[in-house]
Scaffold this active site. Structure first.
Site, short mmCIF file in Angstrom:
data_model
loop_
_atom_site.label_atom_id
_atom_site.label_comp_id
_atom_site.label_asym_id
_atom_site.label_seq_id
_atom_site.Cartn_x
_atom_site.Cartn_y
_atom_site.Cartn_z
N ARG A 87 -3.57 5.30 1.88
CA ARG A 87 -3.66 4.96 3.31
C ARG A 87 -4.07 6.18 4.11
O ARG A 87 -3.30 6.72 4.90
CB ARG A 87 -2.32 4.42 3.76
CG ARG A 87 -2.11 3.07 3.15
CD ARG A 87 -1.01 2.32 3.79
NE ARG A 87 -1.33 0.91 3.69
CZ ARG A 87 -0.50 -0.04 4.00
NH1 ARG A 87 0.69 0.24 4.45
NH2 ARG A 87 -0.88 -1.29 3.89
N GLN A 106 -9.61 3.27 5.39
CA GLN A 106 -9.18 2.06 6.12
C GLN A 106 -10.14 0.90 5.92
O GLN A 106 -9.73 -0.25 5.82
CB GLN A 106 -9.02 2.38 7.60
CG GLN A 106 -7.63 2.88 7.91
CD GLN A 106 -7.41 3.20 9.37
OE1 GLN A 106 -8.33 3.11 10.17
NE2 GLN A 106 -6.21 3.59 9.70
N ASP A 155 -9.29 -1.08 2.92
CA ASP A 155 -7.89 -1.50 2.80
C ASP A 155 -7.81 -3.03 2.75
O ASP A 155 -7.60 -3.71 3.75
CB ASP A 155 -7.11 -0.94 3.99
CG ASP A 155 -5.62 -1.18 3.87
OD1 ASP A 155 -5.21 -1.96 2.99
OD2 ASP A 155 -4.86 -0.61 4.67
N SER A 170 -4.52 -4.76 3.83
CA SER A 170 -4.39 -4.99 5.27
C SER A 170 -5.29 -6.13 5.74
O SER A 170 -4.87 -6.97 6.55
CB SER A 170 -4.72 -3.73 6.06
OG SER A 170 -3.72 -2.77 5.86
N TYR A 204 4.39 3.23 4.30
CA TYR A 204 5.16 2.17 3.64
C TYR A 204 6.65 2.41 3.81
O TYR A 204 7.09 3.54 4.01
CB TYR A 204 4.85 2.15 2.15
CG TYR A 204 3.48 1.65 1.80
CD1 TYR A 204 3.17 0.30 1.90
CD2 TYR A 204 2.51 2.52 1.35
CE1 TYR A 204 1.92 -0.16 1.56
CE2 TYR A 204 1.24 2.07 1.02
CZ TYR A 204 0.96 0.72 1.12
OH TYR A 204 -0.28 0.26 0.79
P1 NAD Z 1 4.17 -3.80 3.45
O1 NAD Z 1 3.39 -5.05 3.21
O2 NAD Z 1 4.45 -2.87 2.31
O3 NAD Z 1 5.60 -4.22 4.09
C1 NAD Z 1 5.68 -5.06 5.21
C2 NAD Z 1 6.71 -4.53 6.19
O4 NAD Z 1 8.03 -4.74 5.68
C3 NAD Z 1 6.60 -3.03 6.46
O5 NAD Z 1 6.40 -2.82 7.83
C4 NAD Z 1 7.91 -2.47 5.96
O6 NAD Z 1 8.36 -1.37 6.72
C5 NAD Z 1 8.84 -3.66 6.12
N1 NAD Z 1 10.10 -3.60 5.36
C6 NAD Z 1 10.31 -3.16 4.09
N2 NAD Z 1 11.62 -3.26 3.75
C7 NAD Z 1 12.26 -3.81 4.84
C8 NAD Z 1 13.60 -4.17 5.11
N3 NAD Z 1 14.60 -3.98 4.21
N4 NAD Z 1 13.88 -4.71 6.33
C9 NAD Z 1 12.90 -4.88 7.26
N5 NAD Z 1 11.62 -4.56 7.06
C10 NAD Z 1 11.30 -4.02 5.86
O7 NAD Z 1 3.54 -2.91 4.59
P2 NAD Z 1 2.16 -3.06 5.37
O8 NAD Z 1 2.28 -4.17 6.33
O9 NAD Z 1 1.04 -3.13 4.40
O10 NAD Z 1 2.05 -1.67 6.12
C11 NAD Z 1 3.08 -1.02 6.81
C12 NAD Z 1 2.46 -0.08 7.84
O11 NAD Z 1 1.55 0.84 7.23
C13 NAD Z 1 1.60 -0.80 8.87
O12 NAD Z 1 2.31 -1.29 9.94
C14 NAD Z 1 0.64 0.28 9.33
O13 NAD Z 1 1.16 0.96 10.46
C15 NAD Z 1 0.59 1.23 8.19
N6 NAD Z 1 -0.77 1.20 7.61
C16 NAD Z 1 -1.52 2.33 7.65
C17 NAD Z 1 -2.81 2.34 7.13
C18 NAD Z 1 -3.66 3.56 7.18
O14 NAD Z 1 -3.33 4.51 7.81
N7 NAD Z 1 -4.78 3.57 6.49
C19 NAD Z 1 -3.32 1.19 6.54
C20 NAD Z 1 -2.53 0.04 6.50
C21 NAD Z 1 -1.25 0.07 7.04
#
Ligand code: NAD
Length: 376
Positions: A120, A125, A128, A131, A225
Site C-alpha cells: 500500500r 494505488q 490496488d 480496494s 491495515y
Molecule cells: P481490510 O479489508 O483489511 O479491513 C476492513 C476494515 O476492518 C479496516 O478498516 C480494519 O481496520 C477494520 N477492522 C479490523 N479488525 C477490526 C475489529 N476488530 N473491529 C472493527 N474494525 C476492524 O482493510 P481495507 O478496507 O482494505 O483498508 C483499510 C485502510 O487502508 C483504508 O481505509 C485505507 O485508508 C487504507 N488504504 C491505503 C491504501 C494506500 O495507501 N495505497 C490503499 C488501500 C487502503
C-alpha cells in the site's frame, strides 16, 4: 509477448480480468481471449476482436501458448495444469490459504503475482485491486440490505404518516465500510460506524455518520491495515457494541485482518437481541465471517434476523467491477513488460512484495513456510 484472458470458472463469477477498452494500454502484447470471457460482464467477443485481440475457442487452446495469464480468481488445480511451464500469472491468489494451488504452480515452474500482496504505497494505488473491488462490494452490500429489509431507508413524511429512517451500523470502516456508509447515507439511513484504526474516525465523520466511541484501546496495525486484537479486546468490544447492534435495522460488517480469520464481532446472543426483520450483511464471510452465525455462501435466518454471507459482491456488478479491475491489471502488467517482453525487475518493491512464486520457487515467505510444514 502473448497475453491470455481466460473465462472465469468460479461459480457466480461474472467478471473478466481485462475489458476491451483496456487492451490498448498493454503495448506490444499479442492478446488472446477465451471465447465468451467477457460475456457476463457485457463485453462480447466482437469488442475484443475490434480492440485487436484473437479469440480462442476454449481454455485449452487459450492457455497453450500463453506467456502472461491474467485472471480474477485464483486458478483451480485444473487451470493451474493448463498453464504452460514457465508462464507468468497475475490474479487474486489468496496465497496464504491456497496452498494446493501454490504447490501445483511451483511444480509447473510458474511465476505468479497476487493482488492481495500489492504493497500500500502511493505508486501502487492504481494496482490496488483489493480496494477497487471492495469499493463496489461496500456499495452493493447496502443495496442488498435495503432490498431484504422490510422497512424503508429514508425518513418519509407523508399524509399517511411519518416513517422513521432506518438505522445502519457499519463495523470496519475501511474501503468497503466507507463506501457502505456513503451509499446508506445517500439512501437516507442514519448511519454509525466503528473501526479499530483511529484514522477511520475522521473519515466516518466526514461522510456524515457517527463514529462509535467505545472505551477500548486497540492495537494499531501497519501499512493501513488493522492488526489482530487480543481475545480480551474482542470480548470487551462485543460487550460494548451489543446495544448498538440490537438497535440497528441493518449491520454491514467488513472487518478483516490480512492473512487471518476475520474477528467475530457479532455473537449469536447479539443477533438474538436484534429485532426480527433486521439484516446483517457480512462482507467478511469469505474469511470466516464477522458474525458467529454467518454461513459462507448462504443466507441464514435466525430469530427473524437475516444474516447474509456476502463474500464476492463485486462479482455481482461485473461491468464496472471488471473495468476497474482491468485498470489494476494493465497498470501492473506495465511493470512486467519491457520492449514487448516479460522482464520483471524484482528490485521494484511492488514486484518483489507481490510475487508469490518466481520461476516455480515460492517467494512469499508465509506460503513457503506453510508448504515446508505440510511436507513434514
Ligand atoms: P481490510 O479489508 O483489511 O479491513 C476492513 C476494515 O476492518 C479496516 O478498516 C480494519 O481496520 C477494520 N477492522 C479490523 N479488525 C477490526 C475489529 N476488530 N473491529 C472493527 N474494525 C476492524 O482493510 P481495507 O478496507 O482494505 O483498508 C483499510 C485502510 O487502508 C483504508 O481505509 C485505507 O485508508 C487504507 N488504504 C491505503 C491504501 C494506500 O495507501 N495505497 C490503499 C488501500 C487502503
Amino acid at each position: 509477448m502473448k497475453l491470455a484472458i481466460p473465462k472465469e470458472i468460479r461459480r457466480g463469477e461474472q467478471r473478466v480480468a481485462l475489458v476491451p477498452a483496456e487492451l490498448a494500454r498493454i503495448s506490444g502484447a499479442e492478446i488472446h481471449v477465451e471465447h465468451g470471457a467477457g460475456e457476463l460482464a457485457l463485453f462480447p467477443d466482437s469488442e475484443y476482436e475490434a480492440a485487436g485481440a484473437s479469440i480462442a475457442g476454449d481454455a485449452a487452446a487459450l492457455y497453450k501458448q500463453a506467456e502472461l495469464v491474467v485472471k480474477v480468481n485464483p486458478p483451480s488445480l485444473e487451470e493451474a495444469d493448463l498453464l504452460p511451464e514457465g508462464a507468468t500469472l497475475l490474479s487474486f491468489l489468496a496465497p496464504g490459504s491456497n496452498l494446493d494451488v501454490v504447490r501445483r504452480l511451483a511444480e509447473r515452474k510458474i511465476t505468479a503475482f497476487s493482488f492481495e500482496l500489492v504493497p500500500r504505497i502511493s505508486r501502487a494505488q492504481v494496482m490496488d485491486a483489493l480496494s477497487s473491488q471492495a469499493t463496489i462490494a461496500g456499495y452493493k452490500a447496502v443495496l442488498v440490505a435495503a432490498n431484504r429489509l422490510s422497512k424503508l431507508f429514508p425518513l418519509f413524511m407523508t399524509a399517511a404518516g411519518t416513517v422513521p429512517p432506518a438505522r445502519l451500523l457499519v463495523m470496519g470502516a475501511g474501503v468497503a465500510g466507507l463506501q457502505a456508509i456513503a451509499t446508506a447515507r445517500r439512501l437516507g439511513a442514519v448511519v454509525s460506524a466503528y473501526d479499530v484504526r483511529t484514522a477511520a474516525r475522521e473519515e466516518v465523520k466526514s461522510l456524515g455518520a457517527t463514529f462509535l466511541e467505545l472505551s477500548l484501546e486497540a492495537q494499531e496495525g501497519s501499512g493501513g491495515y488493522a492488526s489482530a486484537q487480543s481475545e480480551d479486546f474482542v470480548a470487551r468490544q462485543q460487550d460494548l457494541i451489543g446495544t448498538h447492534v440490537a438497535g440497528s435495522d441493518v449491520v454491514v460488517t467488513t472487518a478483516a485482518v490480512p492473512g487471518r480469520r476475520a474477528p467475530v464481532l457479532i455473537t449469536g446472543a447479539m443477533v438474538a437481541a436484534m429485532r426480527p426483520g433486521s439484516v446483517i450483511v457480512d462482507l467478511a464471510a469469505g474469511s470466516g465471517g464477522n458474525c458467529e452465525l454467518t454461513k459462507d455462501g448462504e443466507e441464514v435466518v435466525f430469530n427473524g434476523v437475516h444474516i447474509i454471507a456476502a463474500a464476492e459482491l463485486a462479482a455481482t456488478v461485473p461491468t464496472h467491477a471488471s473495468s476497474l479491475y482491468s485498470r489494476n491489471v494493465s497498470s501492473f502488467a506495465k511493470l512486467l513488460v519491457k520492449d514487448g517482453q516479460l522482464a520483471p525487475d524484482y528490485s521494484d518493491e511492488i514486484l518483489d512484495k507481490s510475487a508469490v512464486l518466481i520461476d516455480g520457487t515460492v517467494h512469499y515467505e508465509p506460503a513457503r513456510l506453510a508448504l515446508e510444514e505440510s511436507a513434514k
